[in-house]
Scaffold this motif. Structure first.
Motif, PDB file in Angstrom:
ATOM      1  N   LEU A  78       0.834  -1.204   0.000  1.00 49.40           N
ATOM      2  CA  LEU A  78       0.000   0.000   0.000  1.00 49.40           C
ATOM      3  C   LEU A  78       0.868   1.251   0.000  1.00 49.40           C
ATOM      4  CD1 LEU A  78      -2.666   1.569   0.255  1.00 49.40           C
ATOM      5  CD2 LEU A  78      -2.538   1.187   2.735  1.00 49.40           C
ATOM      6  N   GLU A  79       1.898   1.256   0.811  1.00 47.83           N
ATOM      7  CA  GLU A  79       2.803   2.412   0.863  1.00 47.83           C
ATOM      8  C   GLU A  79       3.457   2.652  -0.490  1.00 47.83           C
ATOM      9  OE1 GLU A  79       6.153   4.788   0.906  1.00 47.83           O
ATOM     10  OE2 GLU A  79       6.394   2.623   0.693  1.00 47.83           O
ATOM     11  N   ARG A  80       3.868   1.579  -1.151  1.00 44.97           N
ATOM     12  CA  ARG A  80       4.511   1.741  -2.466  1.00 44.97           C
ATOM     13  C   ARG A  80       3.522   2.248  -3.510  1.00 44.97           C
ATOM     14  NH1 ARG A  80       8.600  -3.398  -2.361  1.00 44.97           N
ATOM     15  NH2 ARG A  80       9.995  -2.451  -0.843  1.00 44.97           N
ATOM     16  N   ALA A  81       2.308   1.719  -3.474  1.00 45.00           N
ATOM     17  CA  ALA A  81       1.303   2.133  -4.457  1.00 45.00           C
ATOM     18  C   ALA A  81       0.950   3.611  -4.293  1.00 45.00           C
ATOM     19  CB  ALA A  81       0.052   1.271  -4.324  1.00 45.00           C
ATOM     20  N   GLN A  82       0.863   4.080  -3.048  1.00 42.34           N
ATOM     21  CA  GLN A  82       0.458   5.470  -2.825  1.00 42.34           C
ATOM     22  C   GLN A  82       1.549   6.473  -3.174  1.00 42.34           C
ATOM     23  OE1 GLN A  82       1.332   7.845  -0.098  1.00 42.34           O
ATOM     24  NE2 GLN A  82       3.034   6.466   0.307  1.00 42.34           N
ATOM     25  N   ARG A  83       2.711   5.993  -3.553  1.00 44.87           N
ATOM     26  CA  ARG A  83       3.743   6.913  -4.062  1.00 44.87           C
ATOM     27  C   ARG A  83       3.325   7.476  -5.421  1.00 44.87           C
ATOM     28  NH1 ARG A  83       9.245   3.359  -2.951  1.00 44.87           N
ATOM     29  NH2 ARG A  83       8.948   3.145  -0.683  1.00 44.87           N
ATOM     30  N   THR A  84       2.514   6.713  -6.162  1.00 45.60           N
ATOM     31  CA  THR A  84       2.061   7.119  -7.496  1.00 45.60           C
ATOM     32  C   THR A  84       0.581   7.465  -7.503  1.00 45.60           C
ATOM     33  OG1 THR A  84       3.709   5.661  -8.493  1.00 45.60           O
ATOM     34  CG2 THR A  84       1.911   6.373  -9.908  1.00 45.60           C
ATOM     35  N   ILE A  85      -0.211   6.638  -6.855  1.00 45.49           N
ATOM     36  CA  ILE A  85      -1.659   6.836  -6.797  1.00 45.49           C
ATOM     37  C   ILE A  85      -1.953   7.787  -5.629  1.00 45.49           C
ATOM     38  CG2 ILE A  85      -3.873   5.669  -6.450  1.00 45.49           C
ATOM     39  CD1 ILE A  85      -2.442   3.084  -7.474  1.00 45.49           C
ATOM     40  N   PRO A  86      -2.841   8.749  -5.814  1.00 46.81           N
ATOM     41  CA  PRO A  86      -3.160   9.656  -4.700  1.00 46.81           C
ATOM     42  C   PRO A  86      -3.551   8.864  -3.442  1.00 46.81           C
ATOM     43  CG  PRO A  86      -4.187  10.428  -6.714  1.00 46.81           C
ATOM     44  CD  PRO A  86      -3.606   9.075  -7.025  1.00 46.81           C
ATOM     45  N   LEU A  87      -3.104   9.341  -2.297  1.00 43.41           N
ATOM     46  CA  LEU A  87      -3.283   8.620  -1.041  1.00 43.41           C
ATOM     47  C   LEU A  87      -4.742   8.250  -0.777  1.00 43.41           C
ATOM     48  CD1 LEU A  87      -2.273   7.497   1.647  1.00 43.41           C
ATOM     49  CD2 LEU A  87      -2.467   9.804   2.589  1.00 43.41           C
TER      50      LEU A  87
END
Length: 106
Positions: A46-55
């Motif tokens: 989740l932390e890695r995904a939210q680096r690109t996708i808005p939190l």
């Protein structure tokens, strides 16, 4: 790639909720270990995904995947009620997840 990472995070969320149920109050070391491993992997992804996708979008989709998957596991493995209203609401949840994906700038 971030969306696949987010999908994996959501699936690990289903894994940790399922292991939590099977651990019987964390009395079974194998299921407890599965819970810990799945939870850690879920949060890392989740932390890695939210680096690109808005939190906010990443979190909502992660929760939605986890909620949908956990409800499905509950119905299939733990004989939780399968009712028309539940299925319709789960379909609405999937629609909301798809909608968030479609309107996301990522």
């Amino acid at each position: 790639m971030a969306w696949l990472t987010l999908l994996a995070a959501g699936l690990f969320e289903v894994g940790f909720t399922t292991c939590m149920r099977l651990s019987d109050g964390f009395k079974h070391p194998g299921w407890t270990s599965g819970f810990v491993a799945s939870a850690v992997l879920s949060f890392i992804l989740l932390e890695r995904a939210q680096r690109t996708i808005p939190l906010g979008t990443a979190y909502a989709v992660w929760v939605g995947i986890g909620a949908f998957g956990t409800a499905l596991v509950g119905m299939l493995l733990f004989r939780e009620p399968v009712e028309t209203v539940r299925l319709v609401l789960l379909a609405v949840l999937v629609g909301a997840i798809i909608g968030l994906k479609l309107v996301s700038p990522a």
